[in-house]
Design a protein around this motif. Structure first.
Motif, PDB file in Angstrom:
ATOM      1  N   ILE A   1      18.530  97.031  67.086  1.00 43.91           N
ATOM      2  CA  ILE A   1      18.393  96.703  68.511  1.00 43.91           C
ATOM      3  C   ILE A   1      18.342  97.994  69.329  1.00 43.91           C
ATOM      4  O   ILE A   1      17.532  98.137  70.253  1.00 43.91           O
ATOM      5  CB  ILE A   1      19.566  95.820  68.973  1.00 43.91           C
ATOM      6  CG1 ILE A   1      19.563  94.496  68.236  1.00 43.91           C
ATOM      7  CG2 ILE A   1      19.518  95.594  70.477  1.00 43.91           C
ATOM      8  CD1 ILE A   1      18.500  93.536  68.621  1.00 43.91           C
ATOM      9  N   GLY A   2      19.205  98.940  68.991  1.00 45.39           N
ATOM     10  CA  GLY A   2      19.214 100.220  69.706  1.00 45.39           C
ATOM     11  C   GLY A   2      17.902 100.966  69.561  1.00 45.39           C
ATOM     12  O   GLY A   2      17.451 101.631  70.495  1.00 45.39           O
ATOM     13  N   LYS A   3      17.272 100.850  68.400  1.00 47.15           N
ATOM     14  CA  LYS A   3      15.986 101.512  68.194  1.00 47.15           C
ATOM     15  C   LYS A   3      14.914 100.920  69.107  1.00 47.15           C
ATOM     16  O   LYS A   3      14.077 101.644  69.649  1.00 47.15           O
ATOM     17  CB  LYS A   3      15.573 101.389  66.736  1.00 47.15           C
ATOM     18  CG  LYS A   3      14.360 102.196  66.399  1.00 47.15           C
ATOM     19  CD  LYS A   3      14.005 102.103  64.942  1.00 47.15           C
ATOM     20  CE  LYS A   3      12.724 102.885  64.711  1.00 47.15           C
ATOM     21  NZ  LYS A   3      11.992 102.425  63.567  1.00 47.15           N
ATOM     22  N   MET A   4      14.960  99.597  69.315  1.00 50.22           N
ATOM     23  CA  MET A   4      14.008  98.972  70.245  1.00 50.22           C
ATOM     24  C   MET A   4      14.195  99.498  71.664  1.00 50.22           C
ATOM     25  O   MET A   4      13.225  99.801  72.363  1.00 50.22           O
ATOM     26  CB  MET A   4      14.198  97.449  70.250  1.00 50.22           C
ATOM     27  CG  MET A   4      13.837  96.745  68.996  1.00 50.22           C
ATOM     28  SD  MET A   4      14.206  94.985  69.204  1.00 50.22           S
ATOM     29  CE  MET A   4      14.311  94.471  67.509  1.00 50.22           C
ATOM     30  N   ILE A   5      15.440  99.624  72.078  1.00 55.52           N
ATOM     31  CA  ILE A   5      15.741 100.106  73.423  1.00 55.52           C
ATOM     32  C   ILE A   5      15.409 101.588  73.546  1.00 55.52           C
ATOM     33  O   ILE A   5      14.880 102.039  74.572  1.00 55.52           O
ATOM     34  CB  ILE A   5      17.211  99.821  73.768  1.00 55.52           C
ATOM     35  CG1 ILE A   5      17.446  98.302  73.760  1.00 55.52           C
ATOM     36  CG2 ILE A   5      17.580 100.398  75.119  1.00 55.52           C
ATOM     37  CD1 ILE A   5      18.879  97.902  73.826  1.00 55.52           C
ATOM     38  N   ALA A   6      15.684 102.370  72.507  1.00 58.15           N
ATOM     39  CA  ALA A   6      15.364 103.799  72.536  1.00 58.15           C
ATOM     40  C   ALA A   6      13.858 104.019  72.608  1.00 58.15           C
ATOM     41  O   ALA A   6      13.404 104.975  73.241  1.00 58.15           O
ATOM     42  CB  ALA A   6      15.946 104.494  71.311  1.00 58.15           C
ATOM     43  N   ASP A   7      13.073 103.152  71.973  1.00 60.57           N
ATOM     44  CA  ASP A   7      11.615 103.278  72.066  1.00 60.57           C
ATOM     45  C   ASP A   7      11.136 103.096  73.496  1.00 60.57           C
ATOM     46  O   ASP A   7      10.215 103.783  73.953  1.00 60.57           O
ATOM     47  CB  ASP A   7      10.932 102.262  71.147  1.00 60.57           C
ATOM     48  CG  ASP A   7      11.071 102.626  69.684  1.00 60.57           C
ATOM     49  OD1 ASP A   7      11.353 103.806  69.394  1.00 60.57           O
ATOM     50  OD2 ASP A   7      10.894 101.731  68.831  1.00 60.57           O
ATOM     51  N   ILE A   8      11.757 102.178  74.242  1.00 60.46           N
ATOM     52  CA  ILE A   8      11.406 101.993  75.658  1.00 60.46           C
ATOM     53  C   ILE A   8      11.754 103.255  76.441  1.00 60.46           C
ATOM     54  O   ILE A   8      10.958 103.732  77.259  1.00 60.46           O
ATOM     55  CB  ILE A   8      12.141 100.772  76.231  1.00 60.46           C
ATOM     56  CG1 ILE A   8      11.621  99.498  75.572  1.00 60.46           C
ATOM     57  CG2 ILE A   8      11.977 100.689  77.736  1.00 60.46           C
ATOM     58  CD1 ILE A   8      12.435  98.270  75.894  1.00 60.46           C
ATOM     59  N   ALA A   9      12.936 103.815  76.184  1.00 57.27           N
ATOM     60  CA  ALA A   9      13.350 105.041  76.877  1.00 57.27           C
ATOM     61  C   ALA A   9      12.429 106.203  76.527  1.00 57.27           C
ATOM     62  O   ALA A   9      12.078 107.015  77.394  1.00 57.27           O
ATOM     63  CB  ALA A   9      14.793 105.380  76.534  1.00 57.27           C
TER      64      ALA A   9
END
Length: 179
Positions: free
Chosen positions: A40-48
């Motif tokens: 989940i964190g990787k998905m959010i980090a990709d947005i960032a």
């Protein structure tokens, strides 16, 4: 307790799912939680990272790798950050090769400050002077690329966390000798 054969855990519902989790060790449960939090964190980090690349910051594409995901060690959550850790998170300047945490500065911006070496005297008029405490280092404007990722992260977490936990549990079971 009913006896369950672990042939196809993807079909488990309710009571079977509870018994499956009870059969796992605390260490395996913690590992499955950390795995799902990392995903989940990787998905959010990709947005960032995409927001950073589109922010207009100089060399933003190189600084995309400075955004990292940290899953907490006890399996209680995760954090997406631009703060440096160890040797990662620093941008190497081309002028002198110094490593600076530019992505961390750009995330929120920096305030004006004066370093303590060097005093400057400025005339203000009418024979009067003003003394400043040190060299002005300037300030960096904030690009706030983590803000949008944080806002979107809530909906991504709500939508995907349960399915990611199930997927991590099934992967952990397939690695062990339960099936």
């Amino acid at each position: 307790m009913t006896k369950i054969t672990y042939n196809n855990p993807s079909e488990y519902q309710g009571k079977e799912w509870d018994e499956l989790l009870r059969a796992m060790s605390p260490r395996d449960i913690k590992k499955t939680l950390k795995t799902s939090y990392r995903r989940i964190g990787k998905m959010i980090a990709d947005i960032a990272r995409n927001d950073l690349a589109n922010s207009g910051l100089h060399n933003a594409v190189k600084m995309k790798r400075n955004i990292r995901v940290y899953a907490f060690s006890r399996g209680s959550g995760f954090m997406v950050t631009a703060k440096p850790h160890g040797k990662s998170g620093y941008y190497k300047r081309s002028q002198d090769g110094a490593e600076k945490p530019v992505a961390m500065w750009a995330a929120e911006g920096t305030k004006e400050r004066h370093v303590n070496h060097g005093r400057h005297i400025y005339p203000v008029g009418n024979g009067q002077f003003r003394t400043m405490k040190g060299t002005w280092t300037g300030s960096m404007p904030g690009y706030y690329f983590l803000k949008r990722a944080g806002r979107m992260g809530e909906s991504i977490t709500d939508k995907n966390l349960q399915s990611e936990i199930k997927k991590a549990v099934f992967e952990r079971i397939s690695k062990t000798s339960w099936h």
